[in-house]
Structures are given as C-alpha cells and as structure tokens.
Design a protein around this motif. Structure first.
Motif, PDB file in Angstrom:
ATOM      1  N   ARG A 145       0.860  -1.183   0.000  1.00 25.83           N
ATOM      2  CA  ARG A 145       0.000   0.000   0.000  1.00 25.83           C
ATOM      3  C   ARG A 145       0.897   1.234   0.000  1.00 25.83           C
ATOM      4  O   ARG A 145       2.048   1.181   0.415  1.00 25.83           O
ATOM      5  N   SER A 146       0.354   2.349  -0.425  1.00 25.78           N
ATOM      6  CA  SER A 146       1.140   3.577  -0.439  1.00 25.78           C
ATOM      7  C   SER A 146       1.506   4.022   0.968  1.00 25.78           C
ATOM      8  O   SER A 146       2.490   4.722   1.162  1.00 25.78           O
ATOM      9  N   ASP A 147       0.720   3.597   1.983  1.00 26.70           N
ATOM     10  CA  ASP A 147       1.028   3.981   3.360  1.00 26.70           C
ATOM     11  C   ASP A 147       1.846   2.912   4.085  1.00 26.70           C
ATOM     12  O   ASP A 147       2.060   2.988   5.282  1.00 26.70           O
ATOM     13  N   ASP A 148       2.314   1.909   3.359  1.00 28.09           N
ATOM     14  CA  ASP A 148       3.072   0.801   3.932  1.00 28.09           C
ATOM     15  C   ASP A 148       4.563   1.143   3.901  1.00 28.09           C
ATOM     16  O   ASP A 148       5.239   0.900   2.925  1.00 28.09           O
ATOM     17  N   ALA A 149       5.050   1.729   4.967  1.00 25.79           N
ATOM     18  CA  ALA A 149       6.446   2.153   5.026  1.00 25.79           C
ATOM     19  C   ALA A 149       7.349   0.970   5.365  1.00 25.79           C
ATOM     20  O   ALA A 149       6.961   0.062   6.076  1.00 25.79           O
ATOM     21  N   ALA A 150       8.555   1.001   4.848  1.00 29.66           N
ATOM     22  CA  ALA A 150       9.540  -0.026   5.176  1.00 29.66           C
ATOM     23  C   ALA A 150       9.933   0.123   6.637  1.00 29.66           C
ATOM     24  O   ALA A 150      10.362   1.181   7.068  1.00 29.66           O
ATOM     25  N   ALA A 151       9.727  -0.931   7.395  1.00 31.15           N
ATOM     26  CA  ALA A 151      10.011  -0.837   8.827  1.00 31.15           C
ATOM     27  C   ALA A 151      11.264  -1.603   9.203  1.00 31.15           C
ATOM     28  O   ALA A 151      12.037  -1.158  10.032  1.00 31.15           O
ATOM     29  N   GLY A 152      11.476  -2.766   8.626  1.00 22.91           N
ATOM     30  CA  GLY A 152      12.680  -3.524   8.908  1.00 22.91           C
ATOM     31  C   GLY A 152      12.757  -4.047  10.321  1.00 22.91           C
ATOM     32  O   GLY A 152      13.837  -4.201  10.860  1.00 22.91           O
ATOM     33  N   LYS A 153      11.633  -4.303  10.934  1.00 25.57           N
ATOM     34  CA  LYS A 153      11.641  -4.790  12.317  1.00 25.57           C
ATOM     35  C   LYS A 153      11.453  -6.291  12.368  1.00 25.57           C
ATOM     36  O   LYS A 153      10.780  -6.877  11.539  1.00 25.57           O
ATOM     37  N   ARG A 154      12.028  -6.875  13.384  1.00 27.64           N
ATOM     38  CA  ARG A 154      11.924  -8.304  13.607  1.00 27.64           C
ATOM     39  C   ARG A 154      10.585  -8.627  14.263  1.00 27.64           C
ATOM     40  O   ARG A 154      10.166  -7.959  15.200  1.00 27.64           O
ATOM     41  N   GLU A 155       9.931  -9.659  13.737  1.00 25.48           N
ATOM     42  CA  GLU A 155       8.655 -10.094  14.289  1.00 25.48           C
ATOM     43  C   GLU A 155       8.907 -10.936  15.540  1.00 25.48           C
ATOM     44  O   GLU A 155       9.959 -11.566  15.668  1.00 25.48           O
ATOM     45  N   PRO A 156       7.958 -10.972  16.477  1.00 26.19           N
ATOM     46  CA  PRO A 156       8.132 -11.797  17.683  1.00 26.19           C
ATOM     47  C   PRO A 156       8.418 -13.260  17.325  1.00 26.19           C
ATOM     48  O   PRO A 156       7.754 -13.831  16.463  1.00 26.19           O
ATOM     49  N   GLY A 157       9.452 -13.831  17.952  1.00 29.96           N
ATOM     50  CA  GLY A 157       9.817 -15.221  17.726  1.00 29.96           C
ATOM     51  C   GLY A 157      10.621 -15.469  16.466  1.00 29.96           C
ATOM     52  O   GLY A 157      11.003 -16.605  16.182  1.00 29.96           O
ATOM     53  N   GLU A 158      10.918 -14.436  15.709  1.00 26.78           N
ATOM     54  CA  GLU A 158      11.638 -14.565  14.441  1.00 26.78           C
ATOM     55  C   GLU A 158      13.134 -14.418  14.685  1.00 26.78           C
ATOM     56  O   GLU A 158      13.571 -13.535  15.411  1.00 26.78           O
ATOM     57  N   SER A 159      13.943 -15.278  14.065  1.00 25.39           N
ATOM     58  CA  SER A 159      15.400 -15.145  14.172  1.00 25.39           C
ATOM     59  C   SER A 159      15.861 -13.987  13.291  1.00 25.39           C
ATOM     60  O   SER A 159      15.124 -13.525  12.407  1.00 25.39           O
ATOM     61  N   SER A 160      17.076 -13.513  13.511  1.00 27.47           N
ATOM     62  CA  SER A 160      17.599 -12.422  12.681  1.00 27.47           C
ATOM     63  C   SER A 160      17.696 -12.861  11.218  1.00 27.47           C
ATOM     64  O   SER A 160      17.416 -12.084  10.317  1.00 27.47           O
TER      65      SER A 160
ATOM     66  N   GLU B 184      15.775 -15.189   9.699  1.00 24.64           N
ATOM     67  CA  GLU B 184      14.405 -15.243   9.176  1.00 24.64           C
ATOM     68  C   GLU B 184      13.900 -13.838   8.857  1.00 24.64           C
ATOM     69  O   GLU B 184      13.238 -13.616   7.839  1.00 24.64           O
ATOM     70  N   CYS B 185      14.243 -12.891   9.710  1.00 26.62           N
ATOM     71  CA  CYS B 185      13.856 -11.500   9.491  1.00 26.62           C
ATOM     72  C   CYS B 185      14.487 -10.963   8.206  1.00 26.62           C
ATOM     73  O   CYS B 185      13.819 -10.321   7.400  1.00 26.62           O
ATOM     74  N   LEU B 186      15.753 -11.243   8.017  1.00 27.45           N
ATOM     75  CA  LEU B 186      16.441 -10.780   6.810  1.00 27.45           C
ATOM     76  C   LEU B 186      15.782 -11.340   5.555  1.00 27.45           C
ATOM     77  O   LEU B 186      15.490 -10.600   4.612  1.00 27.45           O
ATOM     78  N   VAL B 187      15.537 -12.626   5.536  1.00 20.65           N
ATOM     79  CA  VAL B 187      14.919 -13.257   4.364  1.00 20.65           C
ATOM     80  C   VAL B 187      13.537 -12.650   4.100  1.00 20.65           C
ATOM     81  O   VAL B 187      13.191 -12.313   2.965  1.00 20.65           O
ATOM     82  N   ARG B 188      12.742 -12.465   5.156  1.00 23.03           N
ATOM     83  CA  ARG B 188      11.410 -11.876   5.000  1.00 23.03           C
ATOM     84  C   ARG B 188      11.493 -10.441   4.489  1.00 23.03           C
ATOM     85  O   ARG B 188      10.763 -10.048   3.571  1.00 23.03           O
ATOM     86  N   GLU B 189      12.397  -9.645   5.081  1.00 25.64           N
ATOM     87  CA  GLU B 189      12.524  -8.246   4.671  1.00 25.64           C
ATOM     88  C   GLU B 189      13.002  -8.120   3.221  1.00 25.64           C
ATOM     89  O   GLU B 189      12.528  -7.260   2.483  1.00 25.64           O
ATOM     90  N   LEU B 190      13.935  -8.973   2.805  1.00 24.75           N
ATOM     91  CA  LEU B 190      14.384  -8.941   1.407  1.00 24.75           C
ATOM     92  C   LEU B 190      13.227  -9.254   0.466  1.00 24.75           C
ATOM     93  O   LEU B 190      13.065  -8.611  -0.571  1.00 24.75           O
ATOM     94  N   ALA B 191      12.408 -10.228   0.851  1.00 20.20           N
ATOM     95  CA  ALA B 191      11.249 -10.582   0.027  1.00 20.20           C
ATOM     96  C   ALA B 191      10.236  -9.438  -0.006  1.00 20.20           C
ATOM     97  O   ALA B 191       9.700  -9.102  -1.065  1.00 20.20           O
ATOM     98  N   GLU B 192       9.985  -8.817   1.156  1.00 15.15           N
ATOM     99  CA  GLU B 192       9.007  -7.727   1.220  1.00 15.15           C
ATOM    100  C   GLU B 192       9.483  -6.485   0.480  1.00 15.15           C
ATOM    101  O   GLU B 192       8.714  -5.846  -0.231  1.00 15.15           O
TER     102      GLU B 192
END
Length: 95
Positions: free
Chosen positions: A6-21, A23-31
């Motif tokens: 969405r146009s209001d969906d800013a890149a946050a780059g935050k780790r989700e609860p229970g997510e390893s660093s 897993e977070c990197l892979v998810r953020e690269l995909a997003e």
C-alpha cells in the motif's frame, strides 16, 4: 510473486516476535525487493552493539546483477552496483 504494498506501507525492517535475525532478513528482502537469496549463511558475519545494546546483525551474501534485475523497487527507487574504490563507499562499508 512480489508482495502487494500500500502507499502507506512504510519499510520498517523490524523483527517479528519469535523470528530469528536470519528469518527476518529473508522476510525483509522478500518484502522490500521481491527477492529471496539463493544462499545465506546461518550465522551473521558480525553484530553491531552500541553501549552493549544489540542494534543489528549483518550477513554476508552474494547478489548478482541477474538477481538484482529481478528486484521489485517502489517507484522512484533504484539500485546500483559500485566498485569498492568508488567514492560512494564509506570506510565503514569498505571494511
């Protein structure tokens, strides 16, 4: 397929609860880029601490120009591959 943003969906780059660093990197690269690395180490190459507080983990990976051709960037954004002796590299990045 690339994620829908969405146009209001800013890149946050935050780790989700229970997510390893990692897993977070892979998810953020995909997003953020619509890309998943073919290979990525399980452990970070280094960790940034400030006054003993964990700020970030850094992973060493390989991105080819063919990979980058598939990046999905938001309008107005672009990427560039630069040589290590390029003036845009800071001493911190070159280390």
């Amino acid at each position: 397929p690339p994620p829908r943003r969405r146009s209001d969906d800013a890149a946050a780059g935050k780790r989700e609860p229970g997510e390893s660093s990692r897993e977070c990197l892979v998810r953020e690269l995909a997003e953020e880029l619509g890309w998943r690395p073919a290979e990525l180490p399980n452990e970070p190459a280094c960790t940034l601490l400030v006054n003993g507080l964990l700020i970030a983990h850094f992973y060493r990976g390989v991105v080819t120009e063919a990979d980058a051709d598939a990046f999905v960037l938001e309008a107005g954004n672009r990427y560039a591959f630069v040589a290590r002796d390029d003036a845009r590299w800071s001493p911190w990045h070159a280390a």
